[in-house]
Design a protein around this motif. Structure first.
Motif, mmCIF file in Angstrom:
data_model
loop_
_atom_site.group_PDB
_atom_site.id
_atom_site.type_symbol
_atom_site.label_atom_id
_atom_site.label_comp_id
_atom_site.label_asym_id
_atom_site.label_seq_id
_atom_site.Cartn_x
_atom_site.Cartn_y
_atom_site.Cartn_z
ATOM 1 N N ARG A 359 0.812 -1.214 0.000
ATOM 2 C CA ARG A 359 0.000 0.000 0.000
ATOM 3 C C ARG A 359 0.846 1.264 0.000
ATOM 4 N NH1 ARG A 359 -5.312 -1.243 0.911
ATOM 5 N NH2 ARG A 359 -5.704 -3.340 1.739
ATOM 6 N N SER A 360 2.115 1.137 0.357
ATOM 7 C CA SER A 360 2.973 2.327 0.364
ATOM 8 C C SER A 360 3.538 2.641 -1.012
ATOM 9 C CB SER A 360 4.121 2.123 1.359
ATOM 10 O OG SER A 360 5.027 1.143 0.873
ATOM 11 N N LEU A 361 3.308 1.767 -1.976
ATOM 12 C CA LEU A 361 3.845 1.972 -3.326
ATOM 13 C C LEU A 361 3.030 3.010 -4.087
ATOM 14 C CD1 LEU A 361 4.379 -1.742 -4.429
ATOM 15 C CD2 LEU A 361 6.201 -0.100 -3.944
ATOM 16 N N PRO A 362 3.642 3.713 -5.050
ATOM 17 C CA PRO A 362 2.866 4.551 -5.970
ATOM 18 C C PRO A 362 1.872 3.698 -6.752
ATOM 19 C CG PRO A 362 5.213 5.025 -6.154
ATOM 20 C CD PRO A 362 5.096 3.806 -5.301
ATOM 21 N N GLU A 363 0.847 4.344 -7.245
ATOM 22 C CA GLU A 363 -0.233 3.597 -7.894
ATOM 23 C C GLU A 363 0.268 2.755 -9.065
ATOM 24 O OE1 GLU A 363 -4.521 4.418 -10.140
ATOM 25 O OE2 GLU A 363 -3.493 6.035 -9.068
ATOM 26 N N GLY A 364 1.179 3.330 -9.876
ATOM 27 C CA GLY A 364 1.677 2.580 -11.030
ATOM 28 C C GLY A 364 2.440 1.338 -10.626
ATOM 29 N N ALA A 365 3.261 1.447 -9.584
ATOM 30 C CA ALA A 365 4.010 0.287 -9.112
ATOM 31 C C ALA A 365 3.074 -0.752 -8.505
ATOM 32 C CB ALA A 365 5.055 0.719 -8.089
ATOM 33 N N GLN A 366 2.044 -0.287 -7.821
ATOM 34 C CA GLN A 366 1.040 -1.221 -7.298
ATOM 35 C C GLN A 366 0.402 -2.015 -8.442
ATOM 36 O OE1 GLN A 366 -2.015 0.400 -4.847
ATOM 37 N NE2 GLN A 366 -0.604 1.292 -3.345
ATOM 38 N N HIS A 367 0.079 -1.273 -9.520
ATOM 39 C CA HIS A 367 -0.558 -1.928 -10.666
ATOM 40 C C HIS A 367 0.338 -3.024 -11.242
ATOM 41 C CE1 HIS A 367 -2.442 -1.493 -14.939
ATOM 42 N NE2 HIS A 367 -2.990 -2.494 -14.265
ATOM 43 N N LEU A 368 1.624 -2.712 -11.449
ATOM 44 C CA LEU A 368 2.538 -3.717 -11.987
ATOM 45 C C LEU A 368 2.722 -4.870 -11.003
ATOM 46 C CD1 LEU A 368 4.469 -4.761 -14.115
ATOM 47 C CD2 LEU A 368 6.277 -3.338 -13.118
ATOM 48 N N PHE A 369 2.818 -4.534 -9.709
ATOM 49 C CA PHE A 369 2.966 -5.594 -8.714
ATOM 50 C C PHE A 369 1.813 -6.588 -8.818
ATOM 51 C CE2 PHE A 369 2.232 -7.472 -4.569
ATOM 52 C CZ PHE A 369 3.500 -7.928 -4.241
ATOM 53 N N ARG A 370 0.599 -6.051 -8.930
ATOM 54 C CA ARG A 370 -0.554 -6.953 -9.049
ATOM 55 C C ARG A 370 -0.455 -7.789 -10.323
ATOM 56 N NH1 ARG A 370 -3.332 -2.239 -7.859
ATOM 57 N NH2 ARG A 370 -4.297 -2.194 -9.937
ATOM 58 N N LEU A 371 -0.087 -7.134 -11.412
ATOM 59 C CA LEU A 371 -0.053 -7.837 -12.697
ATOM 60 C C LEU A 371 0.993 -8.948 -12.726
ATOM 61 C CD1 LEU A 371 -0.472 -4.851 -15.183
ATOM 62 C CD2 LEU A 371 -2.180 -6.595 -14.598
ATOM 63 N N THR A 372 2.063 -8.798 -11.943
ATOM 64 C CA THR A 372 3.047 -9.881 -11.921
ATOM 65 C C THR A 372 2.438 -11.174 -11.385
ATOM 66 O OG1 THR A 372 3.843 -9.211 -9.733
ATOM 67 C CG2 THR A 372 5.007 -8.323 -11.647
ATOM 68 N N GLY A 373 1.333 -11.063 -10.679
ATOM 69 C CA GLY A 373 0.643 -12.265 -10.221
ATOM 70 C C GLY A 373 0.042 -13.075 -11.352
ATOM 71 N N LEU A 374 0.009 -12.507 -12.562
ATOM 72 C CA LEU A 374 -0.498 -13.247 -13.728
ATOM 73 C C LEU A 374 0.597 -14.022 -14.450
ATOM 74 C CD1 LEU A 374 -2.738 -10.397 -15.225
ATOM 75 C CD2 LEU A 374 -3.493 -12.350 -13.845
ATOM 76 N N VAL A 375 1.858 -13.747 -14.106
ATOM 77 C CA VAL A 375 2.974 -14.415 -14.784
ATOM 78 C C VAL A 375 3.007 -15.878 -14.338
ATOM 79 C CG1 VAL A 375 5.464 -14.438 -15.137
ATOM 80 C CG2 VAL A 375 4.255 -12.255 -14.873
ATOM 81 N N PRO A 376 2.943 -16.820 -15.281
ATOM 82 C CA PRO A 376 2.882 -18.239 -14.878
ATOM 83 C C PRO A 376 4.180 -18.759 -14.291
ATOM 84 C CG PRO A 376 3.042 -18.051 -17.262
ATOM 85 C CD PRO A 376 2.853 -16.654 -16.737
ATOM 86 N N GLY A 377 5.308 -18.173 -14.696
ATOM 87 C CA GLY A 377 6.602 -18.635 -14.205
ATOM 88 C C GLY A 377 7.178 -17.721 -13.157
ATOM 89 N N PRO A 378 8.444 -17.900 -12.839
ATOM 90 C CA PRO A 378 9.040 -17.176 -11.720
ATOM 91 C C PRO A 378 9.639 -15.822 -12.056
ATOM 92 C CG PRO A 378 10.568 -18.829 -12.513
ATOM 93 C CD PRO A 378 9.327 -18.977 -13.342
ATOM 94 N N GLU A 379 9.801 -15.483 -13.347
ATOM 95 C CA GLU A 379 10.546 -14.288 -13.707
ATOM 96 C C GLU A 379 9.855 -13.515 -14.823
ATOM 97 O OE1 GLU A 379 15.122 -15.896 -12.940
ATOM 98 O OE2 GLU A 379 14.449 -15.395 -14.953
ATOM 99 N N ILE A 380 10.190 -12.218 -14.910
ATOM 100 C CA ILE A 380 9.795 -11.420 -16.070
ATOM 101 C C ILE A 380 10.993 -10.572 -16.483
ATOM 102 C CG2 ILE A 380 7.344 -11.305 -15.485
ATOM 103 C CD1 ILE A 380 7.837 -8.431 -14.507
ATOM 104 N N ASP A 381 10.918 -10.031 -17.691
ATOM 105 C CA ASP A 381 11.884 -9.019 -18.114
ATOM 106 C C ASP A 381 11.121 -7.716 -18.343
ATOM 107 O OD1 ASP A 381 10.525 -9.418 -20.479
ATOM 108 O OD2 ASP A 381 12.230 -10.274 -21.564
ATOM 109 N N ARG A 382 11.825 -6.666 -18.737
ATOM 110 C CA ARG A 382 11.164 -5.368 -18.903
ATOM 111 C C ARG A 382 10.150 -5.389 -20.047
ATOM 112 N NH1 ARG A 382 13.169 -1.082 -15.888
ATOM 113 N NH2 ARG A 382 15.056 -1.614 -14.731
ATOM 114 N N GLU A 383 10.417 -6.159 -21.081
ATOM 115 C CA GLU A 383 9.469 -6.237 -22.187
ATOM 116 C C GLU A 383 8.148 -6.852 -21.735
ATOM 117 O OE1 GLU A 383 11.930 -8.448 -24.863
ATOM 118 O OE2 GLU A 383 12.381 -6.688 -26.077
ATOM 119 N N ALA A 384 8.231 -7.953 -20.986
ATOM 120 C CA ALA A 384 7.016 -8.588 -20.490
ATOM 121 C C ALA A 384 6.268 -7.664 -19.533
ATOM 122 C CB ALA A 384 7.365 -9.905 -19.791
ATOM 123 N N ALA A 385 7.011 -6.912 -18.723
ATOM 124 C CA ALA A 385 6.366 -5.951 -17.823
ATOM 125 C C ALA A 385 5.612 -4.901 -18.625
ATOM 126 C CB ALA A 385 7.413 -5.299 -16.927
ATOM 127 N N ALA A 386 6.220 -4.436 -19.722
ATOM 128 C CA ALA A 386 5.545 -3.456 -20.567
ATOM 129 C C ALA A 386 4.275 -4.043 -21.176
ATOM 130 C CB ALA A 386 6.495 -2.990 -21.671
#
Length: 854
Positions: A359-386
């Motif tokens: 909750r202390s994160l900026p809204e955009g970082a919160q959004h990405l943090f949540r979206l990483t929960g959709l990644v099926p594997g353990p890692e992402i790169d910057r392209e996948a984050a985009a």
């Protein structure tokens, strides 16, 4: 100097120029001493038989350790002056190895020492008192009790005892993500130690042997975190006397204590004074001193569990205006299951603590943090984050700063440049958070990511295998566009980095949908996994996709999955199963009207019949298959025509083969189809060699070898090496042929199959050994190979081996045995109308040979 151990002088290494000669001299010492067994030498030296066996291995890169050489010499009755001579040669070889070897990168993989580590006085004292001869130390205790923190802290303390490196691997034994298997862990550890991935065998026992051999002469600390049980970690224990494993697990691992003599430390929750000390380390002593009662209450609410205490303190430190008492009130007034989870289920306690940091994160970082929960594997790169954020992954001006905000907040870490990962508990928390988003937004982001994976997989595979994507993805409504891969090597690197994400995406979509992603992704990876000879992954991916396709009654998906299973069976040399899978793929393709599937299934049936040695049937299959293709040269048509050229070479019509292969090569060179160029150059080279043009043949093979190295294709390297061995031995360059046989034998030992159905590997090795006078070695290799090929039904390859075994026996003066091998080869040669029939008949009819006895 002569000694009582045997006749003649004691063997000395003399002017041994390399490790192979040195080891052969050492083996001569063993023979001189009466050739004692490894068990006898073990009793004399106290050294394990596996270590002794490795010392006598002529394929070693470096000489055995000096101590081991001395022990063997003394056990075999060497005089001190003999030992001195051996030591002199050993040091000379070792200096040469150090001077010529590429500098080794010493692994220093320990995570940073835990900030604010306090207490654990008793545990640290116990660790310090553990016997040095114990092969491992096990740190056990409940989840969140601080096992990893203690292990990492202790590892940093003793790191200087292990100058050859410190390895660290989280095995995820009790985690939200899938556990890393023993085999996968060994593969990672070997790569950490500098072993190229292509040299790592598939078989677990071979992996264990290689791992222990690599560590046998090093001083390395291996930290194995989050182990499931004794069976899980036992293959990962280093056997070297100077190495040590530091292991954490919720399991007591009593089996390691009993069987391997591991030491064990059991952690309990912190005593109250140490809980307070931990909070003070993170919050500041002054802050805790102002609210001592509240600090004590917080420790109680956290059940004195270090992980819960640390997370609570970190979140509190991020809220400087909040008091400790305020946090206590928040925790106390929340759902009481939260406190129970802290005690019995730390995942929930951790989720509650992470929520404050989130909750202390900026809204955009919160959004990405949540979206990483959709990644099926353990890692992402910057392209996948985009892609997850619905941005253009090709826009280099957008660095995705939200990733850096997550890194700064320690909600992600960067295990290697450009790869971003979360602790498994954070991943679980992210998945729970994204579940709160509107389903439409969540599904759209997941679809973008899956589209990115599939488009890139097909783009990369198309570049590597010179086969442009022709699949119809209308039903999936893919979005976005793939990466622009700079080269085949770039494509191969992306696939390697994303492979675990891709395979886990197959599992995820097979279970949760959209199911077509499962079989399309599996189909895209089919050639990649086949080229890597990664049979375990081939089977797992294909079986998962097939279950999804069968559940959905999708004929096209079943066709794709059966095709992948057929290739996996081919990798295992199970041609009967492979034929059945390809036939099943063909029937499903016909039912679905899937034209590309029909081509691929029939093409693989052609290849399988060729591997089985049914040349007549293969020729008929090719004729039928060519009717399906258009007039222009498509990649699949080129492959089939390449097989036809191979058949003409086998039949002895080398001029026709040369003409056909040249026509195919011209077409693919114009199209820039790199991998097809490589395959066709190998086939064209064999035709040139058969026409007594070894110069052109060698040039083509070396060019193909360069391509195979670039795209990291083991199965193609296999065929090319076999061709190079043949060229060298048939131009009387036996020593060069022997050089090429070494990497070829390594691939054979790993179980790598031939990509071409026309497999010359063992025949080429036997020809070389015959020319080099290595007759006994040739017999050993040839007889084992013949058994394998007979069992697998590889008739043509088996006949080639039979012919050369006959030649070796003839060279040994064993006429009857030679005639037996040649005679058993003749019926097949007659049936298939192959030109070698004439050669064998002449050998059998030679009057000078008929009179010889075995």
């Amino acid at each position: 100097m002569s000694s009582p151990g045997g006749p003649g002088p004691f063997p000395l290494p003399g002017d041994a120029h390399d490790v192979t000669e040195f080891v052969r001299s050492l083996r001569a010492v063993k023979v001189w001493a009466g050739d004692p067994s490894l068990q006898v030498l073990r009793r004399r030296t106290g050294v394990a038989t596996s270590t002794l066996s490795d010392a006598f291995n002529p394929h070693r890169r470096r000489p055995p350790s000096l101590d081991l050489v001395r022990q063997i010499l003394h056990a075999c009755g060497a005089h001190p002056s003999d030992v001195a001579e051996w030591e002199h040669v050993w040091r000379r070889l070792r200096e040469r190895a150090v001077a010529t070897d590429e500098p080794d990168v010493v692994p220093r993989q320990l995570p940073p020492d835990v900030f604010g580590f306090v207490g654990r006085t008793h545990a640290l004292a116990s660790l310090a008192q553990q016997p040095e001869q114990a092969p491992a130390t096990v740190i056990t205790g409940t989840a969140g009790v601080g096992k990893t923190a203690l292990a990492v802290h202790w590892a940093h303390r003793i790191a200087d005892r292990y100058p050859d490196g410190q390895l660290y691997l989280d095995l995820r034994g009790h985690a939200g993500d899938p556990t890393i298997s023993s085999s996968a862990a060994l593969s990672l550890l070997l790569q950490f130690l500098g072993v190229p991935s292509e040299r790592i065998p598939v078989d677990l026992q071979l992996q264990i042997g290689l791992y222990r051999s690599v560590l046998s002469e090093r001083r390395v600390l291996v930290v194995l975190d989050n182990v499931t049980n004794a069976a899980h970690v036992r293959p990962l224990l280093p056997s070297g006397p100077n190495c040590h494993a530091l292991i954490t697990s919720r399991d007591a691992l009593s089996g390691l204590v009993v069987r391997e003599g591991a030491a064990r430390i059991t952690l309990e929750t912190l005593p109250a004074p140490e809980s307070r000390e931990l909070l003070a380390a993170h919050l500041g002593a002054d802050r805790v001193a102002v609210e001592p009662d509240a600090a004590a209450a917080l420790a109680e609410l956290c059940a004195h569990l270090p992980l819960a205490l640390r997370i609570s303190a970190a979140n509190l430190a991020g809220r400087p205006s909040q008091t400790i008492a305020g946090v206590v009130r928040e925790l106390a007034s929340s759902d009481p299951l939260g406190r129970l989870h802290v005690v019995g289920d730390p995942e929930s306690a951790v989720a509650s603590a992470f929520d404050l940091s989130y909750r202390s994160l900026p809204e955009g970082a919160q959004h990405l943090f949540r979206l990483t929960g959709l990644v099926p594997g353990p890692e992402i790169d910057r392209e996948a984050a985009a892609v997850l954020l619905d941005r253009d992954p090709h826009d280099r001006s957008d660095p995705v700063p939200e990733l850096d905000e997550l890194l700064t907040a320690h909600l992600m870490f960067e295990p290697r440049p450009g790869r971003y990962r979360m602790h498994d508990l954070l991943s679980l928390f992210a998945r729970r958070q994204v579940g709160k988003d509107p389903s439409g937004q969540r599904d759209a982001a997941r679809h973008r990511l899956l589209s990115w994976y599939l488009l890139n997989t097909d783009q990369a595979a198309g570049l590597l295998f010179s086969s442009p994507v022709t699949e119809n993805y209308t039903e999936l409504e893919l979005v976005g566009r793939p990466r622009d891969f700079a080269s085949s090597a770039d494509a191969a690197a992306w696939l390697e980095a994303e492979l675990i994400n891709l395979t886990m995406a197959i599992t995820d979509t097979a279970e949760h949908g959209p199911a077509p992603f499962a079989w399309f992704l599996a189909s895209g990876l089919r050639g990649v996994l086949y080229a890597k000879a990664s049979v375990g992954q081939q089977l797992s991916v294909a079986q998962t996709a097939l279950r999804a396709a069968e559940a959905g009654q999708d004929a096209k998906g079943q066709a794709m999955s059966h095709l992948s299973l057929g290739l996996a069976a081919s990798s295992l040399s199970d041609l009967k199963t492979a034929s059945a899978e390809f036939e099943a793929s063909l029937q499903h393709s016909l039912r679905a009207g899937y034209l590309r599937g029909i081509e691929l299934a029939r093409g693989n049936l052609v290849n399988t019949s060729l591997r089985l040695g049914d040349i007549n049937a293969t020729q008929h299959h090719i004729a039928d298959l060519l009717l399906l293709f258009p007039a222009e040269m498509t990649p699949n048509k080129v492959l089939v025509l390449g097989n036809l050229a191979m058949i003409e070479t086998i039949r002895g019509d080398h001029a026709k083969a040369l003409l056909l292969a040249t026509e195919c090569l011209t077409a693919v060179e114009q199209a820039g189809a790199t991998r097809l160029i490589m395959v066709l150059k190998r086939g064209l080279a064999l035709a040139h060699l058969a026409l007594n043009d070894p110069v052109t043949a060698e040039k083509l093979l070396l060019e193909a070898h360069s391509i195979a190295t670039e795209v990291a294709s083991d199965i193609d390297t296999f065929d090319i090496l076999a061709g190079l061995v043949l060229v060298c031995v048939r131009t009387e360059r036996t020593q060069e042929a022997l050089v090429w046989t070494k990497p070829l034998l390594e691939l054979l030992d790993r179980g790598v199959p031939s990509y071409a159905g026309d497999d010359w590997a063992h025949a080429a090795v036997l020809e070389t050994y015959l020319a080099a006078g290595l007759l006994d070695e040739g017999l050993a290799i040839g007889e084992a190979a013949l058994k394998k090929y007979d069992n697998a039904g590889h008739q043509l390859t088996a006949v080639r081996v039979r012919m050369r075994l006959g030649q070796i026996h003839a060279a040994l003066g064993s006429a009857t045995t030679a005639r037996h091998y040649w005679g058993s080869a003749l019926p097949y040669l007659i049936e298939q109308k192959l030109p070698e029939r004439v050669v064998v008949e002449e050998l059998l009819n030679e009057e000078s040979f008929c009179g010889k006895n075995s």
